[in-house]
Design an enzyme around this catalytic site. Structure first.
Site, PDB file in Angstrom:
ATOM      1  N   VAL A  15       0.834  -1.210   0.000  1.00 28.54           N
ATOM      2  CA  VAL A  15       0.000   0.000   0.000  1.00 28.54           C
ATOM      3  C   VAL A  15       0.870   1.262   0.000  1.00 28.54           C
ATOM      4  CG1 VAL A  15      -1.862   1.236   1.166  1.00 28.54           C
ATOM      5  CG2 VAL A  15      -1.782  -1.266   1.273  1.00 28.54           C
ATOM      6  N   LYS A 107      -7.579  -2.161   9.031  1.00 28.64           N
ATOM      7  CA  LYS A 107      -8.883  -2.603   9.547  1.00 28.64           C
ATOM      8  C   LYS A 107      -8.772  -3.276  10.908  1.00 28.64           C
ATOM      9  CE  LYS A 107      -7.351  -5.872   6.452  1.00 28.64           C
ATOM     10  NZ  LYS A 107      -6.783  -5.811   5.114  1.00 28.64           N
ATOM     11  N   ILE A 138     -12.952   0.036  -3.316  1.00 30.46           N
ATOM     12  CA  ILE A 138     -14.374   0.421  -3.380  1.00 30.46           C
ATOM     13  C   ILE A 138     -14.622   1.560  -2.383  1.00 30.46           C
ATOM     14  CG2 ILE A 138     -16.752  -0.341  -3.009  1.00 30.46           C
ATOM     15  CD1 ILE A 138     -15.899  -3.189  -3.629  1.00 30.46           C
ATOM     16  N   GLU A 192      -2.846 -13.743   3.846  1.00 36.09           N
ATOM     17  CA  GLU A 192      -2.217 -12.942   4.894  1.00 36.09           C
ATOM     18  C   GLU A 192      -1.125 -13.792   5.555  1.00 36.09           C
ATOM     19  OE1 GLU A 192      -3.237  -9.794   6.105  1.00 36.09           O
ATOM     20  OE2 GLU A 192      -5.020  -9.538   4.875  1.00 36.09           O
ATOM     21  N   ASP A 203     -10.452 -11.264   8.971  1.00 37.24           N
ATOM     22  CA  ASP A 203     -10.180 -10.042   8.204  1.00 37.24           C
ATOM     23  C   ASP A 203     -11.493  -9.419   7.701  1.00 37.24           C
ATOM     24  OD1 ASP A 203      -8.424  -8.343   6.233  1.00 37.24           O
ATOM     25  OD2 ASP A 203      -9.842  -9.402   4.950  1.00 37.24           O
ATOM     26  N   LYS A 207     -13.664  -5.813   8.758  1.00 37.18           N
ATOM     27  CA  LYS A 207     -14.228  -4.836   7.815  1.00 37.18           C
ATOM     28  C   LYS A 207     -15.716  -4.641   8.086  1.00 37.18           C
ATOM     29  CE  LYS A 207     -10.763  -6.276   4.435  1.00 37.18           C
ATOM     30  NZ  LYS A 207     -10.438  -7.208   3.372  1.00 37.18           N
ATOM     31  N   GLY A 304      -4.617  -4.903  -3.246  1.00 35.71           N
ATOM     32  CA  GLY A 304      -3.575  -4.632  -4.245  1.00 35.71           C
ATOM     33  C   GLY A 304      -3.098  -3.191  -4.191  1.00 35.71           C
TER      34      GLY A 304
HETATM   35  P1  NAP Z   1       3.063  -4.909   3.760  1.00 33.66           P
HETATM   36  O1  NAP Z   1       3.267  -5.045   2.314  1.00 33.66           O
HETATM   37  O2  NAP Z   1       3.411  -6.044   4.654  1.00 33.66           O
HETATM   38  O3  NAP Z   1       3.866  -3.614   4.235  1.00 33.66           O
HETATM   39  C1  NAP Z   1       3.912  -3.212   5.574  1.00 33.66           C
HETATM   40  C2  NAP Z   1       4.920  -2.089   5.664  1.00 33.66           C
HETATM   41  O4  NAP Z   1       4.954  -1.599   6.994  1.00 33.66           O
HETATM   42  C3  NAP Z   1       6.359  -2.505   5.322  1.00 33.66           C
HETATM   43  O5  NAP Z   1       6.992  -1.500   4.578  1.00 33.66           O
HETATM   44  C4  NAP Z   1       7.022  -2.655   6.685  1.00 33.66           C
HETATM   45  O6  NAP Z   1       8.405  -2.354   6.666  1.00 33.66           O
HETATM   46  C5  NAP Z   1       6.293  -1.601   7.470  1.00 33.66           C
HETATM   47  N1  NAP Z   1       6.246  -1.887   8.907  1.00 33.66           N
HETATM   48  C6  NAP Z   1       5.720  -2.964   9.513  1.00 33.66           C
HETATM   49  N2  NAP Z   1       5.872  -2.858  10.847  1.00 33.66           N
HETATM   50  C7  NAP Z   1       6.527  -1.700  11.065  1.00 33.66           C
HETATM   51  C8  NAP Z   1       6.986  -1.036  12.227  1.00 33.66           C
HETATM   52  N3  NAP Z   1       6.830  -1.570  13.444  1.00 33.66           N
HETATM   53  N4  NAP Z   1       7.588   0.158  12.068  1.00 33.66           N
HETATM   54  C9  NAP Z   1       7.766   0.702  10.846  1.00 33.66           C
HETATM   55  N5  NAP Z   1       7.361   0.113   9.707  1.00 33.66           N
HETATM   56  C10 NAP Z   1       6.742  -1.070   9.830  1.00 33.66           C
HETATM   57  O7  NAP Z   1       1.544  -4.542   4.100  1.00 33.66           O
HETATM   58  P2  NAP Z   1       0.466  -3.914   3.121  1.00 33.66           P
HETATM   59  O8  NAP Z   1      -0.130  -5.004   2.310  1.00 33.66           O
HETATM   60  O9  NAP Z   1       1.038  -2.727   2.452  1.00 33.66           O
HETATM   61  O10 NAP Z   1      -0.664  -3.484   4.165  1.00 33.66           O
HETATM   62  C11 NAP Z   1      -0.533  -2.347   4.958  1.00 33.66           C
HETATM   63  C12 NAP Z   1      -1.857  -2.064   5.672  1.00 33.66           C
HETATM   64  O11 NAP Z   1      -2.883  -1.908   4.700  1.00 33.66           O
HETATM   65  C13 NAP Z   1      -2.340  -3.193   6.592  1.00 33.66           C
HETATM   66  O12 NAP Z   1      -3.041  -2.647   7.665  1.00 33.66           O
HETATM   67  C14 NAP Z   1      -3.290  -3.978   5.695  1.00 33.66           C
HETATM   68  O13 NAP Z   1      -4.249  -4.706   6.421  1.00 33.66           O
HETATM   69  C15 NAP Z   1      -3.922  -2.846   4.940  1.00 33.66           C
HETATM   70  N6  NAP Z   1      -4.502  -3.241   3.664  1.00 33.66           N
HETATM   71  C16 NAP Z   1      -3.746  -3.873   2.731  1.00 33.66           C
HETATM   72  C17 NAP Z   1      -4.289  -4.208   1.514  1.00 33.66           C
HETATM   73  C18 NAP Z   1      -3.499  -4.881   0.449  1.00 33.66           C
HETATM   74  O14 NAP Z   1      -4.051  -5.135  -0.628  1.00 33.66           O
HETATM   75  N7  NAP Z   1      -2.227  -5.174   0.657  1.00 33.66           N
HETATM   76  C19 NAP Z   1      -5.646  -3.903   1.265  1.00 33.66           C
HETATM   77  C20 NAP Z   1      -6.388  -3.225   2.225  1.00 33.66           C
HETATM   78  C21 NAP Z   1      -5.801  -2.899   3.420  1.00 33.66           C
HETATM   79  P3  NAP Z   1       9.481  -3.232   5.812  1.00 33.66           P
HETATM   80  O15 NAP Z   1       9.047  -3.118   4.385  1.00 33.66           O
HETATM   81  O16 NAP Z   1      10.782  -2.589   6.067  1.00 33.66           O
HETATM   82  O17 NAP Z   1       9.365  -4.620   6.343  1.00 33.66           O
HETATM   83  N1  HSE Z   2      -6.505 -10.462   2.771  1.00 33.77           N
HETATM   84  C1  HSE Z   2      -7.358  -9.448   2.264  1.00 33.77           C
HETATM   85  C2  HSE Z   2      -8.242 -10.049   1.165  1.00 33.77           C
HETATM   86  C3  HSE Z   2      -6.510  -8.287   1.739  1.00 33.77           C
HETATM   87  O1  HSE Z   2      -8.002 -11.164   0.729  1.00 33.77           O
HETATM   88  O2  HSE Z   2      -9.207  -9.415   0.759  1.00 33.77           O
HETATM   89  C4  HSE Z   2      -7.261  -7.014   1.627  1.00 33.77           C
HETATM   90  O3  HSE Z   2      -7.762  -6.569   2.844  1.00 33.77           O
END
Ligand code: NAP
Ligand code: HSE
Length: 428
Positions: A15, A107, A138, A192, A203, A207, A304
């Site tokens: 993200v 979330k 969305i 996840e 998850d 939401k 994504g």
């Molecule tokens: P991700 O790819 O695992 O990235 C997490 C990022 O946070 C990484 O850059 C990590 O650092 C950093 N981080 C983790 N713990 C930390 C800490 N204690 N201090 C500083 N930095 C820290 O996760 P993501 O998929 O981007 O998701 C991020 C958030 O968005 C989550 O809450 C997730 O539930 C939400 N979300 C994600 C999606 C999706 O499609 N991915 C969709 C909706 C919501 P490093 O890179 O150095 O390890």
């Molecule tokens: N694990 C979640 C999903 C990522 O499959 O929809 C987005 O929140």
């Protein structure tokens, strides 16, 4: 032009990198839309040296998220690290306490601490925005908080975990087992870090809890969400459901009943021809029902880099325009603590029963259902050569409590070959 809106970004994963890319690509567009520049000042993540495929040289680096959240030169703290405790929670609270607005994709944090965070935002005269936290790209939060604010909401529903929808639809289209598709989802990086969050419905339950607070003006109550995952669904159930004209979805449903607030995240049968029934792969869908609008259906990518960053930017641009709405539509102190009720609304159920192939087995099973006031609408038993035989039943509408009581009594008949499975048929 008004002074720039300045940002601190915590998290440079899927993200976070998406947010950086959009800020770099669309800077002029955002300035035109809001009348001010939107400028990223500083970032943080766990590893400073990781190559993230974007140029971060123009931004300050902070070693920890709380320091970033407190910086004097940022207006908005963007939290896209994840986790319901630790750095995400500490930094979010620190940002609000030091007068920043917060944009979050988290979330889990909001589902567990939403009331505290919303209250703190109100006390500080700041805003916490979280469009990306629910159904990815969305704009469902904005739809409920703004576009549908003229309605008394009656029901909200959603398929909000793309991974589960991918697993269920892929089991059907490829004729694969749950375990085979789970392994495939793992290979594709869909799961996840703790897959139970996906397949256990947690998850999606997070939401749903956020949508419910916004829709019904209630305190966020994740503990009140009745949770059931998809792990027990077999390819046979999917095919049986299809034979009966249904698809199986991990569906969130919430409605305010006379007895209290019902929030469920569980596998449900929905008509195959309905918009929910036709939802394929990782796509999400939210169905919002209000007294005036009747029904609104929103469909789009639930996860994504691009879709989630799109939602984060929507929140940031609102803040740039000076739009501030309480986190859950009304001030946190006015959110009601509604009593939660489990499956209060009666519904038909799909039952899959494995019955020993012997005289009277069907009659004894039907007798137990009858004793609990459960009436059979449809029943099917396929040609079979081995015992036990699979018997499929669709009941008339029944209270879940009566069904559970019947299921608890069924083993005493001595005719069961396996544990029965019951899946609710949701009217959508
Ligand atoms: P991700 O790819 O695992 O990235 C997490 C990022 O946070 C990484 O850059 C990590 O650092 C950093 N981080 C983790 N713990 C930390 C800490 N204690 N201090 C500083 N930095 C820290 O996760 P993501 O998929 O981007 O998701 C991020 C958030 O968005 C989550 O809450 C997730 O539930 C939400 N979300 C994600 C999606 C999706 O499609 N991915 C969709 C909706 C919501 P490093 O890179 O150095 O390890
Ligand atoms: N694990 C979640 C999903 C990522 O499959 O929809 C987005 O929140």
């Amino acid at each position: 032009m008004t002074k720039p809106l300045t940002l601190g970004l915590a998290g440079l994963g899927t993200v976070g990198v998406g947010v950086v890319k959009l800020l770099q690509q669309n800077a002029d567009l955002y300035a035109a839309r809001t009348g001010r520049r939107v400028e990223l000042r500083a970032v943080t993540a766990r590893s400073k040296d990781k190559d993230r495929g974007v140029d971060l040289s123009g931004y300050d680096w902070e070693d920890d998220a709380v320091s970033l959240a407190k910086r004097d030169d940022i207006d908005v703290f963007v939290e896209v690290m994840g986790g319901s405790e630790g750095a995400a929670k500490d930094a979010t609270l620190a940002a609000l306490a030091s007068g920043k607005d917060v944009v979050s994709a988290n979330k889990a944090l909001l589902a567990l601490h939403g009331q505290q965070i919303a209250q703190m935002a109100d006390d500080a005269g700041r805003s916490i925005r979280y469009e990306a936290a629910v159904a990815g790209g969305i704009p469902v939060i904005k739809s409920l908080a703004e576009g549908l604010a003229g309605n008394r909401m009656t029901r909200v529903m959603g398929v909000m975990n793309g991974t589960c929808n991918y697993i269920l639809t892929r089991m059907e289209s490829a004729g694969l087992s749950y375990d085979e598709v789970f392994a495939e989802a793992d290979q594709l990086g869909y799961l996840e870090a703790d897959p139970t969050l996906d397949v256990g419905g947690i998850d999606a339950g997070h939401k749903l809890a956020l949508l419910v607070a916004l829709a019904f003006g209630t305190q966020v109550d994740f503990d009140g969400v009745e949770l059931e995952g998809i792990q027990q669904i077999t390819a046979r159930d999917i095919h049986h459901a299809a034979d009966l004209g249904y698809r199986i979805k991990l569906l969130g449903v919430a409605q305010m009943t006379d007895a209290g607030l019902e929030q469920r995240m569980s596998p449900c049968l929905v008509p195959a021809a309905s918009p929910l029934g036709q939802l394929e792969g990782g796509t999400n869908m939210c169905v919002l029902e209000g007294d005036a609008v009747q029904q609104v259906v929103l469909r789009g990518p639930g996860a994504g880099e691009g879709p989630t960053a799109s939602a984060v930017l929507g929140d940031i641009l609102d803040l740039a325009r000076g739009i501030r709405i309480p986190a859950f539509g009304v001030p946190a102190a006015q959110l009601k603590a509604a009593p939660s009720v489990k499956s209060a609304v009666a519904a038909p159920y799909y039952l899959r029963l494995e019955l020993r192939d012997e005289p009277g087995a069907l009659a004894r099973m039907a007798q137990v259902l009858a004793e609990h006031g459960i009436s059979i609408d449809r029943m099917r038993q396929r040609e079979h050569s081995e015992s036990p035989a699979t018997v499929l039943i669709v009941t008339h509408a029944v209270q879940r409590s009566a069904l559970d009581a019947a299921l608890a009594d069924l083993p005493q008949t001595g005719v069961l070959g396996d544990t029965p499975l019951a899946i609710r048929i949701e009217k959508v």
